[in-house]
Design an enzyme around this catalytic site. Structure first.
Site, PDB file in Angstrom:
ATOM      1  N   LYS A  81       0.853  -1.204   0.000  1.00 54.45           N
ATOM      2  CA  LYS A  81       0.000   0.000   0.000  1.00 54.45           C
ATOM      3  C   LYS A  81       0.880   1.243   0.000  1.00 54.45           C
ATOM      4  O   LYS A  81       1.916   1.265   0.687  1.00 54.45           O
ATOM      5  CB  LYS A  81      -0.892  -0.058   1.243  1.00 54.45           C
ATOM      6  CG  LYS A  81      -1.955   1.027   1.346  1.00 54.45           C
ATOM      7  CD  LYS A  81      -2.821   0.775   2.583  1.00 54.45           C
ATOM      8  CE  LYS A  81      -3.904   1.794   2.776  1.00 54.45           C
ATOM      9  NZ  LYS A  81      -4.772   1.499   3.948  1.00 54.45           N
ATOM     10  N   SER A 156      -9.695   1.613   3.078  1.00 53.80           N
ATOM     11  CA  SER A 156      -8.848   2.408   2.215  1.00 53.80           C
ATOM     12  C   SER A 156      -7.818   1.577   1.425  1.00 53.80           C
ATOM     13  O   SER A 156      -7.239   2.085   0.467  1.00 53.80           O
ATOM     14  CB  SER A 156      -8.104   3.452   3.035  1.00 53.80           C
ATOM     15  OG  SER A 156      -7.226   2.824   3.960  1.00 53.80           O
ATOM     16  N   SER A 180      -9.677  -0.949   7.161  1.00 50.60           N
ATOM     17  CA  SER A 180      -9.138  -0.753   5.809  1.00 50.60           C
ATOM     18  C   SER A 180      -8.433  -1.943   5.182  1.00 50.60           C
ATOM     19  O   SER A 180      -8.118  -1.900   3.997  1.00 50.60           O
ATOM     20  CB  SER A 180      -8.190   0.430   5.798  1.00 50.60           C
ATOM     21  OG  SER A 180      -8.939   1.599   5.661  1.00 50.60           O
TER      22      SER A 180
HETATM   23  N1  GLN Z   1     -12.928   3.850   6.563  1.00 53.60           N
HETATM   24  C1  GLN Z   1     -12.397   4.246   7.834  1.00 53.60           C
HETATM   25  C2  GLN Z   1     -11.990   5.701   7.774  1.00 53.60           C
HETATM   26  O1  GLN Z   1     -12.344   6.314   6.849  1.00 53.60           O
HETATM   27  C3  GLN Z   1     -11.225   3.372   8.180  1.00 53.60           C
HETATM   28  C4  GLN Z   1     -10.030   3.677   7.362  1.00 53.60           C
HETATM   29  C5  GLN Z   1      -8.846   2.837   7.704  1.00 53.60           C
HETATM   30  O2  GLN Z   1      -8.958   1.768   8.324  1.00 53.60           O
HETATM   31  N2  GLN Z   1      -7.697   3.333   7.328  1.00 53.60           N
HETATM   32  O3  GLN Z   1     -11.368   6.217   8.621  1.00 53.60           O
END
Ligand code: GLN
Length: 488
Positions: A81, A156, A180
């Site tokens: 990532k 994400s 994420s």
């Molecule tokens: N979707 C969640 C957020 O927007 C979690 C994101 C993540 O785990 N990085 O914060």
């Protein structure tokens, strides 16, 4: 066989490379060609590094030729990532503010993968700074779900999940602050694990919310998940929050055995808004495990309902502090519109950050400011403790808790763009796990209208072994993980 090497799991690749049936170069080239043929539609990579992959593969082949013992991931093509530092290779966090940033050091996980002989195919797309649930917040482009190119891959770590599902890598690393890794794994029909907080070093992971962030694997099956965990876990002197505990050999947990396993099914995780088909697939999966000797009971975790609001105070608060370092002085973008230092900070941040990131910085700054700290941040921390206690209590009675990973299957690109609350609900089942610091895995457990459904298995702190054992047992008795999307 040679032309379909890219479809193989990491462990299958290892067997072929080790027995010299194929070379690591052939494997890497097969993946590079695969990227060449589908990436224009899936768009999961921000940066690809084919030359690096081939160079690393060549050195694995040399080691094999010398008769050296090779590690289980040697010659396996992986992706990372794009919020993990890679020396001399762009690390953008999918943000315009870091569009040209090349770190001078590798994240510990990147170093560990390199030491394990992984061939690195590139850096995957994400919601900017990992803030989002669909990869639509990427500052560059949207990644498409390989199962339906009009749907999101989740987020994400959407680029990582889509890359694994589209066979554009054998495995990928993601980061998980509120879901994420697991939510995109669920949307793309792959395996995703968020390890216990501290199990994997965060050194070199660009921080979003430091008390929640954790790196973990996205893989084609549970065996590969165990192999990647073996490679990346362990104490790191560069990360004081990494735990000083021995890393078990996770492949020892790959046994088919759930006899006597106590499964809790917490009712709060099947709340209004859960797609009945998702609920059915998860409940059927629990039944299947019970048919193999496990027992289930309903669990109740009343504080879980506060997970989302608590997260959306704590995560922005930590992000507002962590993202203060992006100011045009040290990294990436520097606005040309500025006349003095202060206006340079302002215009750089205004131009460089996207709307979601700006919104979170503002909310977090507000929640931490004098006068509001007690009402918001402190209170959120107290409720976080209650939530953690709910888990502790549940784990007195149960070995694992099973829930949907996300209440629905992947939604259409743009479908929730005007409904930020609905978007946040995609993480309602995953966020409590980060707040409690415990491990959880998402594995494929069904399909709805051709789109994958994920089941989440949560466990006690540092008990990834039980999660892998349960996930492996389920996988061995089903074939959801074997289906492949047709990318068209
Ligand atoms: N979707 C969640 C957020 O927007 C979690 C994101 C993540 O785990 N990085 O914060």
């Amino acid at each position: 066989m040679a032309e379909k090497l890219y479809e193989l799991t990491a462990h299958a690749i290892h067997d072929l490379v080790k027995s010299r049936k194929v070379s690591a170069m052939e494997v890497a080239q097969s993946y590079i060609d695969r990227i060449g043929s589908v990436e224009d539609r899936v768009k999961c990579y921000v940066t690809t590094t084919p030359e690096l992959a081939l160079k690393q593969a060549a050195s694995v082949d040399k080691a094999v030729a010398r008769g050296d013992e090779i590690s289980p991931l040697a010659g396996v093509p992986g992706a990372v990532k794009d919020n993990m530092s890679t020396r001399g290779i762009l690390t953008t966090c999918s943000s315009k503010i870091l569009f040209n940033y090349k770190p001078v050091y590798d994240a510990t996980v990147v170093e560990r993968l390199r030491d394990a002989g992984v061939t690195t195919l590139g850096k995957t797309n994400l919601d900017e700074f990992a803030m989002g649930s669909s990869t639509e917040n990427s500052g560059f482009f949207v990644t498409h779900n390989p199962w339906n190119l009009d749907s999101v891959p989740g987020g994400s770590s959407g680029g990582s999940a889509a890359a694994v599902a589209a066979d554009e890598c054998a495995f990928a690393l993601g980061s998980d602050t509120g879901g994420s890794i697991r939510q995109p794994a669920s949307f793309c029909g792959v395996v995703g694990m968020k390890p216990t907080y501290g199990r994997v070093s965060r050194y070199g992971l660009v921080a979003f919310a430091s008390s929640l962030d954790q790196i973990g694997p996205l893989t084609k099956d549970v065996t590969d998940c165990a192999l990647v965990m073996n490679a990346i876990c362990g104490k790191d002197p560069c990360d004081s929050t990494s735990l000083d505990v021995a890393t078990p050999d996770f492949t020892k947990s790959l046994v088919e055995d759930v006899k006597g396993l106590r499964i809790g099914v917490p009712k709060e995780f099947f709340a209004k808004g859960t797609d009945p088909d998702v609920e059915k697939a998860v409940r059927d999966a629990v039944e299947l495990l019970c048919g193999l000797g496990a027992q289930q009971n309903e669990a109740s975790m009343p504080s879980v309902d506060y997970g989302l609001p608590v997260y959306y105070i704590i995560a922005p608060a930590e992000c507002s502090s962590n993202l203060a370092r992006f100011d045009g002085v040290r990294y990436g973008l520097r606005s040309e519109r500025s006349s003095d230092t202060v206006s340079m900070f302002q215009t750089t941040r205004e131009e460089g950050f996207g709307d979601e990131v700006k919104q979170r910085i503002m909310i977090g700054t507000y929640a931490l400011s004098a006068g509001y700290y007690d009402a918001y941040y402190l209170k959120a921390q107290k409720v976080r403790t209650l939530l953690r206690r709910d888990f502790e209590k549940a784990f007195e009675e149960f070995d694992v808790l099973i829930t949907p990973t996300s209440p629905t299957v992947a939604f259409g690109i743009g479908a929730l763009a005007d409904d930020p609350y609905a978007m946040k609900l995609a993480d309602v089942c995953t966020i409590p796990v980060n707040l409690a610091g415990i491990p959880a895995i998402s594995i494929p457990c069904g399909f709805k209208d051709g789109m994958p459904i994920g089941m989440q298995i949560m466990g006690k702190g540092l008990d990834e072994e039980t999660l892998l054992r349960v996930a492996y047992t389920f996988e061995r008795n089903t074939d959801f993980h074997k289906r492949k999307p047709e990318i068209c």
